[in-house]
Design an enzyme around this catalytic site. Structure first.
Site, mmCIF file in Angstrom:
data_model
loop_
_atom_site.group_PDB
_atom_site.id
_atom_site.type_symbol
_atom_site.label_atom_id
_atom_site.label_comp_id
_atom_site.label_asym_id
_atom_site.label_seq_id
_atom_site.Cartn_x
_atom_site.Cartn_y
_atom_site.Cartn_z
ATOM 1 N N GLU A 161 30.294 85.216 22.905
ATOM 2 C CA GLU A 161 31.690 85.610 22.710
ATOM 3 C C GLU A 161 32.642 84.434 22.857
ATOM 4 O O GLU A 161 33.861 84.599 22.997
ATOM 5 C CB GLU A 161 32.046 86.734 23.684
ATOM 6 C CG GLU A 161 31.202 87.993 23.514
ATOM 7 C CD GLU A 161 31.686 88.948 22.405
ATOM 8 O OE1 GLU A 161 32.901 89.123 22.271
ATOM 9 O OE2 GLU A 161 30.828 89.519 21.694
ATOM 10 N N HIS A 229 35.232 90.888 28.757
ATOM 11 C CA HIS A 229 35.059 89.427 28.742
ATOM 12 C C HIS A 229 35.425 88.898 30.134
ATOM 13 O O HIS A 229 36.293 89.468 30.796
ATOM 14 C CB HIS A 229 35.995 88.753 27.721
ATOM 15 C CG HIS A 229 35.628 89.001 26.294
ATOM 16 N ND1 HIS A 229 36.567 89.345 25.346
ATOM 17 C CD2 HIS A 229 34.443 88.937 25.644
ATOM 18 C CE1 HIS A 229 35.969 89.491 24.165
ATOM 19 N NE2 HIS A 229 34.681 89.249 24.321
ATOM 20 N N CYS A 346 43.673 85.739 25.427
ATOM 21 C CA CYS A 346 42.770 86.088 24.321
ATOM 22 C C CYS A 346 43.250 85.483 23.016
ATOM 23 O O CYS A 346 42.458 85.196 22.129
ATOM 24 C CB CYS A 346 42.729 87.597 24.113
ATOM 25 S SG CYS A 346 42.149 88.530 25.518
HETATM 26 O O1 SUG Z 1 36.841 92.102 21.141
HETATM 27 N N1 SUG Z 1 39.710 94.043 20.566
HETATM 28 C C1 SUG Z 1 39.125 92.788 20.975
HETATM 29 C C2 SUG Z 1 39.941 92.134 22.070
HETATM 30 C C3 SUG Z 1 39.468 90.749 22.377
HETATM 31 C C4 SUG Z 1 40.127 90.151 23.563
HETATM 32 N N2 SUG Z 1 39.665 88.839 23.763
HETATM 33 C C5 SUG Z 1 39.444 88.245 24.959
HETATM 34 N N3 SUG Z 1 39.371 88.946 26.073
HETATM 35 N N4 SUG Z 1 39.257 86.989 24.986
HETATM 36 C C6 SUG Z 1 37.671 92.977 21.416
HETATM 37 O O2 SUG Z 1 37.383 93.989 22.052
HETATM 38 C C7 SUG Z 1 39.945 96.020 19.120
HETATM 39 C C8 SUG Z 1 40.090 96.257 17.627
HETATM 40 C C9 SUG Z 1 40.203 97.726 17.275
HETATM 41 O O3 SUG Z 1 39.666 98.554 18.002
HETATM 42 O O4 SUG Z 1 40.830 98.054 16.239
HETATM 43 C C10 SUG Z 1 39.308 94.660 19.448
HETATM 44 O O5 SUG Z 1 38.481 94.178 18.704
#
Ligand code: SUG
Length: 417
Positions: A161, A229, A346
């Protein structure tokens, strides 16, 4: 001269709430809500302006082509014919969360003196698993200088990730550092997205000195509570590690190993009795950008949700009064991204390098942000309702909006990546 550059993902015109990420509580709770892509992108731009105002170097990573027709073609379908779950997964604006684009090891840490980047495979979530080809294309363009080595992702099955599960501690950004790779083994009801095997492969690819690398397990209770994460419960900057008490499976072991390698490290641990894991995850206190402003002041850039949480805000005020490592707090509004589980940290990929080596089309100042904001105002959809993602006019608007932006940025070679 090595500086830390924050490359923010520009929030794309297809930003919507489809509830695609089990284990990400904000995203699953907001499934079906109406999204505001234009406001979302403007919030991201305002955050970048706040970073510039602190004297930081700022970069961008543009939105990917959506829907991802190549991915759909590999699945032997196209957008019109695809079942609704594949439509949603090909249409997500998830590349905005640039912390998941790649893992970065700056030149002072690597055996060949190059800055290494490994693109994340993001295999755990189908809607994110097809980001890597365009991310690789963008990073190969931005970091084409021989001072960088850009690696393709580690093979599927070993989930990676990117920087969201990686922390670097160093006396300063241009000094050799200790790199901490955080993996999950179990997350109870939720998937552990980052695998130890992937961490080890990335560390080998980056030619890191094993004596300066630590592998730490994320605590299963943190994942089960919604910390999908590590960067939801911990963040590092220069000498400071800022973490929740329940972030790691063995915090005492990690801190001891870190202190042995870096006696000057400053560990700021927030006790669960002051801020519960739930409050930490709800407020995204740790998904903050911890930065050293040009003034030298170590500043924590938190989302507005952190100020709205009484326990979190009171802990921060006490810390600021105590002459501790974090000396200032800045509040930013990124609530459209937050509603999908993406806070200030993020939205950015940190690369410590000489800015003169980066393709300047990926760097921004206030004037370029004005130009980006003008494209967003003119082309980004104002709203995307639940159920609208099959709408042909919306698809045309999303494709045209990205084209307009890449044209304005003089990055037309990315249009067909
Ligand atoms: O991978 N949300 C992302 C958020 C990522 C956050 N990144 C970090 N913590 N670095 C994920 O879960 C939701 C999209 C949706 O459901 O439409 C999403 O992909």
């Amino acid at each position: 001269m090595i500086r830390e550059i924050n490359f923010d993902g520009i929030i794309g015109p297809s930003h919507n709430y489809a509830g695609l990420s089990p284990g990400n509580l904000a995203a699953t709770h907001n499934a079906g809500a109406t999204a505001r892509p234009r406001a979302a992108a403007l919030q991201g731009i305002a955050k970048m302006r706040a970073n510039l105002a602190l004297g930081l170097v700022q970069g961008i990573l543009p939105p990917h082509a959506r829907p991802d027709d190549r991915w759909l073609a590999a699945l032997h379908t196209d957008y019109a014919a695809a079942p609704v779950h594949l439509k949603a997964r090909s249409f997500s604006a998830s590349p905005m969360w640039a912390a998941n684009a790649a893992t970065v090891s700056p030149a002072p840490d690597t055996a060949d003196g190059r800055c290494h980047l490994t693109v994340a495979n993001l295999v755990t979530m189908p809607h994110r698993s097809h980001e890597w080809p365009e991310t690789l294309a963008q990073l190969r363009l931005a970091f084409a200088h021989p001072g960088f080595a850009v690696h393709p992702p580690v093979p599927a099955s070993f989930g990676d990730e990117g920087a969201a599960n990686h922390m670097r501690l160093a006396a300063s950004h241009d000094a050799p550092g200790i790199e901490i790779f955080v993996y999950g083994e179990s997350g109870g009801r939720f998937p552990a997205r980052q695998h130890r095997e992937a961490c080890e492969a990335v560390a080998r690819a980056h030619r890191l000195d094993p004596a300066h690398v630590l592998f730490a397990q994320q605590s299963p209770e943190a994942i089960a509570a919604g910390a999908f994460h590590n960067d939801v419960v911990a963040v590092a900057n220069e000498r400071t590690l800022f973490a929740h008490e329940q972030a790691f499976a063995d915090h005492d072991g990690l801190y001891a190993a870190l202190r042995a390698r870096m006696p000057g490290v400053e560990i700021v641990e927030v006790p669960a009795e002051r801020v519960s894991l739930d409050d930490a995850i709800r407020s995204y206190l740790f998904n903050a950008q911890l930065v050293t402003a040009a003034s030298g002041t170590q500043t924590l850039i938190v989302p507005a949700e952190a100020r709205a949480n009484a326990a979190v805000w009171s802990w921060l005020q006490d810390h600021l009064r105590g002459n501790r490592p974090i000396r200032a707090v800045e509040v930013v509004d990124v609530r459209e991204s937050m509603a999908n589980g993406g806070g200030p940290a993020c939205l950015r990929l940190r690369v410590a390098c000489d800015p003169a080596l980066v393709d300047p089309r990926f760097l921004v100042d206030d004037v370029k942000l004005d130009a980006i904001a003008a494209v967003v105002e003119a082309h980004w959809p104002e709203r995307i309702e639940a159920g609208a993602i099959g709408d042909a006019a919306l698809i045309d608007q999303v494709i045209a909006a990205r084209r307009a932006l890449l044209t304005a940025l003089n990055l037309v070679e990315l249009i067909d990546r």
